[in-house]
Design a protein around this motif. Structure first.
Motif, mmCIF file in Angstrom:
data_model
loop_
_atom_site.group_PDB
_atom_site.id
_atom_site.type_symbol
_atom_site.label_atom_id
_atom_site.label_comp_id
_atom_site.label_asym_id
_atom_site.label_seq_id
_atom_site.Cartn_x
_atom_site.Cartn_y
_atom_site.Cartn_z
ATOM 1 N N LEU A 20 103.918 101.100 77.090
ATOM 2 C CA LEU A 20 102.658 101.828 77.000
ATOM 3 C C LEU A 20 102.286 102.316 78.390
ATOM 4 N N ILE A 21 101.975 103.584 78.482
ATOM 5 C CA ILE A 21 101.508 104.165 79.737
ATOM 6 C C ILE A 21 100.088 104.661 79.488
ATOM 7 N N VAL A 22 99.127 104.088 80.197
ATOM 8 C CA VAL A 22 97.743 104.543 80.097
ATOM 9 C C VAL A 22 97.435 105.257 81.406
ATOM 10 N N THR A 23 97.084 106.519 81.298
ATOM 11 C CA THR A 23 96.829 107.302 82.509
ATOM 12 C C THR A 23 95.346 107.372 82.803
ATOM 13 N N ASP A 24 95.024 107.389 84.076
ATOM 14 C CA ASP A 24 93.639 107.544 84.504
ATOM 15 C C ASP A 24 93.373 109.017 84.796
ATOM 16 N N THR A 25 93.919 109.861 83.920
ATOM 17 C CA THR A 25 93.738 111.305 84.031
ATOM 18 C C THR A 25 93.111 111.805 82.737
ATOM 19 N N PRO A 26 92.475 112.962 82.785
ATOM 20 C CA PRO A 26 91.831 113.485 81.565
ATOM 21 C C PRO A 26 92.846 113.907 80.513
ATOM 22 N N GLN A 27 92.391 113.858 79.270
ATOM 23 C CA GLN A 27 93.185 114.348 78.149
ATOM 24 C C GLN A 27 93.496 115.817 78.375
ATOM 25 N N LYS A 28 94.578 116.248 77.807
ATOM 26 C CA LYS A 28 94.911 117.671 77.868
ATOM 27 C C LYS A 28 94.184 118.370 76.733
ATOM 28 N N GLY A 29 93.553 119.460 77.047
ATOM 29 C CA GLY A 29 92.855 120.212 76.019
ATOM 30 C C GLY A 29 91.724 121.002 76.604
ATOM 31 N N ALA A 85 96.306 95.010 77.796
ATOM 32 C CA ALA A 85 95.943 94.532 76.460
ATOM 33 C C ALA A 85 96.653 95.347 75.379
ATOM 34 N N GLY A 86 96.758 96.647 75.572
ATOM 35 C CA GLY A 86 97.451 97.501 74.612
ATOM 36 C C GLY A 86 98.932 97.171 74.525
ATOM 37 N N GLN A 87 99.537 96.854 75.674
ATOM 38 C CA GLN A 87 100.959 96.498 75.683
ATOM 39 C C GLN A 87 101.192 95.195 74.923
ATOM 40 N N LYS A 88 100.266 94.257 75.064
ATOM 41 C CA LYS A 88 100.398 92.993 74.315
ATOM 42 C C LYS A 88 100.343 93.239 72.811
ATOM 43 N N VAL A 146 87.283 107.237 77.508
ATOM 44 C CA VAL A 146 87.231 107.317 76.047
ATOM 45 C C VAL A 146 86.739 105.978 75.498
ATOM 46 N N SER A 147 86.096 106.022 74.372
ATOM 47 C CA SER A 147 85.617 104.779 73.765
ATOM 48 C C SER A 147 86.818 103.914 73.390
ATOM 49 N N ILE A 148 86.601 102.630 73.349
ATOM 50 C CA ILE A 148 87.696 101.710 73.026
ATOM 51 C C ILE A 148 88.179 101.950 71.597
ATOM 52 N N LYS A 149 87.290 102.349 70.704
ATOM 53 C CA LYS A 149 87.710 102.610 69.322
ATOM 54 C C LYS A 149 88.630 103.830 69.239
ATOM 55 N N LEU A 206 92.258 93.609 72.862
ATOM 56 C CA LEU A 206 92.184 95.018 73.257
ATOM 57 C C LEU A 206 90.782 95.569 73.017
ATOM 58 N N LEU A 207 90.187 95.194 71.922
ATOM 59 C CA LEU A 207 88.829 95.638 71.609
ATOM 60 C C LEU A 207 87.849 95.205 72.706
ATOM 61 N N ASN A 208 88.134 94.067 73.337
ATOM 62 C CA ASN A 208 87.265 93.540 74.392
ATOM 63 C C ASN A 208 87.718 93.903 75.803
ATOM 64 N N ALA A 209 88.748 94.711 75.932
ATOM 65 C CA ALA A 209 89.228 95.118 77.256
ATOM 66 C C ALA A 209 88.177 95.996 77.940
ATOM 67 N N SER A 210 88.191 95.973 79.248
ATOM 68 C CA SER A 210 87.247 96.807 80.008
ATOM 69 C C SER A 210 87.660 98.272 79.944
ATOM 70 N N ASP A 211 86.853 99.123 80.538
ATOM 71 C CA ASP A 211 87.145 100.552 80.595
ATOM 72 C C ASP A 211 88.265 100.890 81.571
ATOM 73 N N MET A 212 88.623 99.948 82.430
ATOM 74 C CA MET A 212 89.663 100.178 83.432
ATOM 75 C C MET A 212 90.994 100.457 82.734
ATOM 76 N N TYR A 213 91.661 101.499 83.154
ATOM 77 C CA TYR A 213 92.897 101.895 82.475
ATOM 78 C C TYR A 213 93.972 100.820 82.547
ATOM 79 N N LEU A 214 94.030 100.066 83.635
ATOM 80 C CA LEU A 214 95.048 99.011 83.735
ATOM 81 C C LEU A 214 94.757 97.851 82.794
ATOM 82 N N ASP A 215 93.485 97.531 82.585
ATOM 83 C CA ASP A 215 93.120 96.483 81.619
ATOM 84 C C ASP A 215 93.503 96.922 80.207
#
Length: 150
Positions: free
Chosen positions: A62-71, A43-46, A106-109, A30-39
């Protein structure tokens, strides 16, 4: 949802997660996953599947959205844990892949920190059998899990 004082106190007393040895493979992937939300979602689901299996709790999508955070830039929601009592199909973890204001990835961290935060809500609910609350113990469990994975 209001948390009972008994759950709050119990949550506050538990500062570590079970098991001192955890595989680092899924975390590093996961730390090495690309910025692409599907990647990140793959990796996050694994990582989530590994953790759920390790603790003997139900796997959670796990649902990763390619939309901005709410705030509004001052306070923001990075992700959330959805748990419906007696409805396993209603459980999920959602993480936003874009920042609220600038709409940058967002940063991977930050992504991983959010994922582990939401996982601990699931761990609390299913493994510890307590209402999950943002106690000092809750944040210590997150830190303990992260230290064991990294």
């Amino acid at each position: 949802m209001k948390v009972t004082s008994q759950s709050y106190e119990k949550s506050n007393k538990i500062e570590t997660v079970k098991y001192s040895r955890l595989s680092k493979t899924e975390y590093k992937a996961l730390l090495n996953a690309s910025d692409m939300y599907l990647d990140r979602q793959r990796a996050g689901q694994k990582l989530l599947n590994y953790l759920c299996d390790k603790y003997g709790i139900s796997q959670i999508p796990l649902i990763v959205t390619d939309t901005p955070q709410k705030g509004n830039g001052k306070s923001k929601i990075l992700g959330f844990y959805r748990h419906l009592l007696n409805a396993k199909k209603g459980q999920s973890i959602t993480i936003y892949n874009l920042t609220a204001v600038k709409k940058k990835v967002v940063s991977i961290k930050v992504f991983i920190d959010t994922l582990l935060h939401e996982f601990i809500h699931h761990y609390d609910t299913e493994y510890l059998k307590i209402e999950s609350a943002h106690t000092a113990g809750f944040y210590k469990r997150i830190s303990d899990l992260k230290n064991k994975l990294s």
